[in-house]
Design a protein around this motif. Structure first.
Motif, PDB file in Angstrom:
ATOM      1  N   MET A 129      25.015 -31.424 -23.537  1.00  0.00           N
ATOM      2  CA  MET A 129      25.443 -30.639 -24.697  1.00  0.00           C
ATOM      3  C   MET A 129      24.365 -30.600 -25.774  1.00  0.00           C
ATOM      4  SD  MET A 129      29.372 -31.942 -25.062  1.00  0.00           S
ATOM      5  CE  MET A 129      29.926 -30.681 -26.184  1.00  0.00           C
ATOM      6  N   GLU A 130      23.683 -31.714 -25.947  1.00  0.00           N
ATOM      7  CA  GLU A 130      22.639 -31.765 -26.966  1.00  0.00           C
ATOM      8  C   GLU A 130      21.506 -30.811 -26.610  1.00  0.00           C
ATOM      9  OE1 GLU A 130      19.171 -33.543 -29.240  1.00  0.00           O
ATOM     10  OE2 GLU A 130      19.410 -33.284 -27.084  1.00  0.00           O
ATOM     11  N   GLU A 131      21.163 -30.742 -25.336  1.00  0.00           N
ATOM     12  CA  GLU A 131      20.122 -29.803 -24.897  1.00  0.00           C
ATOM     13  C   GLU A 131      20.569 -28.357 -25.068  1.00  0.00           C
ATOM     14  OE1 GLU A 131      17.543 -32.300 -21.567  1.00  0.00           O
ATOM     15  OE2 GLU A 131      18.787 -30.624 -20.910  1.00  0.00           O
ATOM     16  N   GLU A 132      21.864 -28.126 -24.876  1.00  0.00           N
ATOM     17  CA  GLU A 132      22.399 -26.769 -24.990  1.00  0.00           C
ATOM     18  C   GLU A 132      22.717 -26.380 -26.431  1.00  0.00           C
ATOM     19  OE1 GLU A 132      24.595 -26.742 -20.579  1.00  0.00           O
ATOM     20  OE2 GLU A 132      25.775 -26.971 -22.415  1.00  0.00           O
ATOM     21  N   GLY A 133      22.520 -27.314 -27.356  1.00  0.00           N
ATOM     22  CA  GLY A 133      22.814 -27.024 -28.756  1.00  0.00           C
ATOM     23  C   GLY A 133      24.288 -27.074 -29.097  1.00  0.00           C
ATOM     24  N   LYS A 134      25.087 -27.688 -28.236  1.00  0.00           N
ATOM     25  CA  LYS A 134      26.531 -27.768 -28.474  1.00  0.00           C
ATOM     26  C   LYS A 134      26.920 -29.024 -29.252  1.00  0.00           C
ATOM     27  CE  LYS A 134      28.149 -24.982 -24.551  1.00  0.00           C
ATOM     28  NZ  LYS A 134      26.871 -24.371 -24.136  1.00  0.00           N
TER      29      LYS A 134
END
Length: 970
Positions: free
Chosen positions: A657-662
């Motif tokens: 999620m952190e990589e996806e900006g979530k």
């Protein structure tokens, strides 16, 4: 009568004369020659003649038979003994006995082409030359030669009749075949030179055979005289080439074969061993070979029937041979020689030439300072773990992918694969099947006819056919049966699946296959040894690559030199400690420590796994699921991981999620759950919560509020049966009301923040689970399975394992007498996770040590595993960082980290880059990027009661970790 051109003149045109140095001369040549001259001067004629003979004996023969040889040594002064079959200890004793009665130390010989196991029991068999011929890196062949030389020297063997330098360009050759490095003369020469370098470095004399080349024949010279019909030009460019090149590398001796070579010997049917034109004319004069010239065994029918006893040996000597191997009658031969000497047929000069060469060879072998064979620890010295290291390196380098349509190997995208294994051949393929199953579920399909095969294979999209032939000797059968050829063709034609053929036999087996049009992959393992089966499985799944090249032409589609390079995709491999710079002996301390844990009743059973440098080198199972169980723990036993769930399930989703900006590390709980905007928890950041520095309570005993006055599950909250209103299965016949989920999150929201210090807490993971599920619109167990577990091929990593596995496959975690009042087996032990239907953000995951190690290895590899980049390496590094070390908080972002002070979660011997976690049920895993180590310990210390804290108090898990680091040798 054959008509050939005048031999010396014609050969002069065709064969380059080589000015090689004498390979028998040592550095201290003055001392060597002084010893040789002194020995020769003190010999009688009888003794000089005796030096020319090397007789055979088998160490398992009767005493009468071995005493007969002893008599030849003592009374006839023979020069050497070649040992045939038997055992190493018996051979060593006989060697010492024979040497003790020999005036001049004996030259002890052996046929150990692939190791002493070629002749002896209880010794090690290295790969055959055909296998070594597939290797591109000749330094590995040199290692094999060196190890074989070490074994020979340890046993008191001075000359090994190896390597075989025959160019095997006839697939029907019944006696050479696997003993040859292949059909390419340059490759045979390259491998032969490497083998010789290794063996000579070990202090053992080498012997190239079978001069002038036994490869191009379909006749066994043990039974009759083979004919080599090649022209001189062909012999020079093919058969003789490896001998010439290997002589340049210091070949100590050459063994002359019993062959009929019309282009080199004008007399029809005259064996090469007895041909002066070949032995002296070609080998000694034209090729300039000054080393020891040795006959092949003179009791072989190809030569023994050529002349009467004694005459054969004389003819061989007059042809130019120095050492006469295995004469049929030594006494008769000596008598013939003495008579020939008296008649002037054998001159003193000629006799001295050979005897002094034999003495030079003895000096080079160290016999000027003879020492008896030490019998102590002989078996151990010959069967050390370094043998497996070298064997493994050789097999890995030899494995050849001959065909790889669609880049099928290594297998990627495991989440869409359904794989079947079909066994062909007359030898076991169990190791291959077990090794395949370490990577993914591979089903063994058995059928009696092709109709059944087609029916059973229709549900699979990849079929791996393993062809397994007897590995006990290189002469065993290697061909497919007619049925197997037909079945293989039909299976490969199935439109529903791709097909890979894994060949555990010599490559010539492929010659009988009509075509490979419908076969998608072919991988050649060459031998059906345990290690070969393991390593071919690793190539197929990408733990290792494949660089081998076919040493022979195996089919019109697969000419010599065929080999498709296959790159590894960094799945875990399986090996032994010494392969990765660790000591098996020192690692035995792990066994001792775990056994102490069992004996002290810290836990009923355990799995312990250690990997280094991408290879699992220790994977053992101890004890039983319970103290009363009869069955033992196996590699497939499934454990409740407890808090390892945090870093193996929830954390991967947060990283994604952190990589996806979530999600962001500076997000707060009010961002994740808006309902917390008016609570004390509102400003707790993701970073602080994951670092256990968020001032959250350690845990909340939600279950206590659901018990009645008798401390049993209240009917207000629980039902014995599932329904829409009671969906959350806590345990057997125990379902929690749907409404209680809100109660859990409401209660979390009512918590007051604790003091501002490090405090381990489960509470944040309830929040993360809720946020993950709302963000992706699915349950976290399903989400992490689709994202991580299925693509990685994890088969036994799951929440709620009873949905997939029988209860007997799952290790129980407690006899619960305070909440569920039953054996907790297959249901999560943690009460809070149980109240969420077995799926918590902090607990609930079950797995095996092998599969936990794969996830930890993925982290070590910067988020990469099996051809998939699950996370950026930067992400892994960011989460594996201690942000609050200056506040005395050791934790990373989700990961536990080494202690900052004296005590803590590790042995104190790991690097600061290392990370891991422990679990309440007695689990632990740790990974160290600096040492490339993954360690997994799974136990059920909570059985039968979670009040048993002996494991925790003893520090056993970290003491094991210390033992692991203590076992590192480089």
């Amino acid at each position: 009568m054959r008509i050939i051109l005048q031999f010396p003149f014609f050969l002069l045109l065709c064969i380059q004369t080589f000015g090689q140095s004498n390979p028998l001369i040592v550095k201290d040549s003055v001392a060597q020659m002084a010893w040789v001259e002194n020995q020769y001067a003190n010999m009688s004629l009888q003794e000089k003649v005796g030096q020319l003979f090397m007789v055979s004996v088998a160490s398992n023969q009767s005493k009468a038979a071995t005493d007969k040889v002893k008599n030849l040594v003592e009374e006839q002064g023979i020069g050497g003994v070649i040992f045939l079959v038997g055992g190493p200890l018996q051979q060593a004793k006989l060697t010492n006995e024979y040497q003790s009665v020999s005036k001049v130390p004996l030259l002890i010989g052996s046929d150990a082409e692939w190791g002493l196991a070629m002749r002896l029991d209880s010794t090690y068999a290295f790969p055959w030359n055909m296998t070594l011929g597939a290797i591109r890196d000749s330094t590995i062949v040199e290692k094999v030669g060196y190890q074989i030389g070490k074994h020979a020297k340890r046993l008191g063997v001075h000359i090994n009749f190896a390597p075989d330098l025959d160019v095997n360009n006839n697939p029907q050759n019944p006696i050479i075949g696997n003993r040859s490095f292949g059909e390419d003369p340059k490759n045979v020469a390259q491998k032969g030179r490497a083998f010789v370098r290794g063996m000579e470095k070990a202090g053992v004399l080498s012997s190239g055979k079978h001069f002038p080349g036994h490869g191009d024949t379909a006749t066994d010279s043990h039974k009759s005289l083979p004919i080599i019909t090649s022209s001189v030009e062909r012999l020079d460019s093919i058969e003789l080439y490896p001998f010439k090149k290997t002589m340049e590398a210091g070949l100590s001796s050459t063994m002359v074969a019993h062959l009929d070579v019309p282009s080199l010997e004008s007399r029809e049917g005259h064996p090469s061993t007895l041909s002066k034109s070949i032995v002296t004319g070609v080998l000694k004069n034209r090729l300039g070979f000054e080393g020891l010239v040795i006959t092949d065994a003179l009791n072989m029918k190809a030569v023994s029937e050529f002349a009467p006893e004694g005459k054969v040996e004389l003819e061989a000597f007059l042809a130019g041979n120095d050492l006469l191997l295995m004469p049929e009658n030594v006494l008769k031969a000596k008598e013939t020689f003495i008579q020939a000497y008296g008649e002037g047929l054998i001159t003193e000069e000629r006799l001295a030439e050979s005897v002094k060469k034999i003495l030079m060879a003895k000096y080079k072998a160290g016999l000027y300072n003879y020492q008896p064979v030490n019998l102590e620890n002989l078996y151990g010295d010959l069967n050390g773990v370094e043998n497996d290291v070298i064997y493994e390196q050789a097999i890995e380098a030899a494995i050849t992918v001959a065909k790889n349509n669609f880049s099928l190997m290594p297998i990627k995208k495991l989440d869409n694969k359904k794989i079947a294994y079909v066994h062909f051949g007359d030898d076991s393929g169990s190791t291959f099947h077990e090794s395949l199953n370490k990577y993914y579920k591979v089903t063994h399909i058995k059928a009696k006819d092709i109709a059944q095969y087609k029916k059973d294979l229709a549900n699979y999209n990849l079929v791996i056919i393993g062809f397994h032939k007897d590995n006990s000797s290189p002469w065993k059968g290697y061909k497919f049966s007619k049925n197997e050829l037909f079945w293989m063709e039909e299976i490969s034609r199935l439109r529903t699946s791709n097909t890979i053929l894994a060949l555990f036999a010599r490559p010539y087996a492929l010659l009988d296959v009509l075509n490979f049009d419908t076969m998608d992959g072919v991988v050649v393992g060459y031998q059906n040894s345990k290690i070969a089966q393991e390593k071919v499985a690793e190539v197929i799944f990408g733990a290792i690559g494949a660089t081998g090249k076919l040493p022979v032409s195996a089919h019109d589609e697969f000419p010599v030199g065929t080999g498709v390079a296959v790159e590894p995709i960094q799945r875990l491999g399986y090996s032994i400690p010494e392969r990765v710079g660790m000591s098996s002996e020192l690692l035995a301390e792990v066994d001792t420590l775990v056994q102490q844990g069992l004996d002290s009743l810290m836990f009923p059973g355990a799995q312990v796994l250690i990997a280094r440098k991408g290879k699992v080198i220790y994977n053992k199972n101890f004890g039983h699921p319970t103290y009363d169980s009869e069955e033992g723990i196996s590699e497939e036993s499934i454990y409740d991981l407890a808090s390892l769930t945090k870093i193996l399930s929830t954390l991967p989703m947060i990283m994604k999620m952190e990589e996806e900006g979530k999600i962001a590390l500076n997000d707060t709980f009010k961002d994740l759950i808006p309902a917390y905007a008016d609570t004390e928890l509102k400003d707790v950041s993701v970073l602080k919560a994951l670092s256990h520095y968020g001032r959250l309570p350690s845990w909340i005993a939600f279950y206590l509020d659901t018990l009645d006055k008798d401390r049993k599950p209240s009917s207000e909250f629980y039902s014995p049966n599932p329904s829409e209103a009671f969906p959350y299965k806590v345990a057997e016949h125990l379902y929690l009301t749907r409404s209680y989920k809100d109660s859990i999150y409401n209660r979390i929201g009512r918590q007051s923040l604790k003091s501002n210090r490090y405090r381990y807490s489960d509470v944040g993971y309830y929040v993360f689970k809720e946020y993950i599920e709302k963000t992706y619109g699915g349950a976290i167990d399903e989400l992490v399975n689709e994202f991580l577990y299925r693509p990685m091929g994890l088969q036994r990593t799951t929440f709620n394992p009873l949905k997939k596995f029988s209860k007997e496959e799952i290790v129980p975690s407690e006899e619960d007498d305070y909440y569920r009042y039953q054996t907790v087996q297959g249901y999560v032990h943690d009460m809070g996770a149980a109240m969420q239907g077995g799926v918590g953000g902090h607990a609930g995951l079950f797995s095996t040590a092998n599969e936990v190690a794969k996830i930890m290895q993925m982290y070590l590899q910067g988020g990469y595993y099996g051809g998939e980049q699950f996370f950026n390496a930067r992400t892994v590094k960011r989460f594996n960082t201690c942000y609050f070390c200056n506040k005395n908080v050791r934790r990373g972002v989700g990961f536990d980290k080494p202690q900052l002070n004296e005590s803590g979660p590790t042995c104190g011997c790991v690097s600061q880059k290392s990370f891991g976690h422990s679990g309440f049920t007695g689990t632990y895993t740790w990974a160290d990027p600096d040492e490339e180590i993954v360690y997994v310990f799974l136990s059920n210390r909570t059985y039968p009661s979670a009040t048993n804290t002996l494991l925790i108090k003893s520090g056993l898990r970290t003491r094991i970790q210390q033992a692991i680091y203590d076992s590192i040798i480089n």
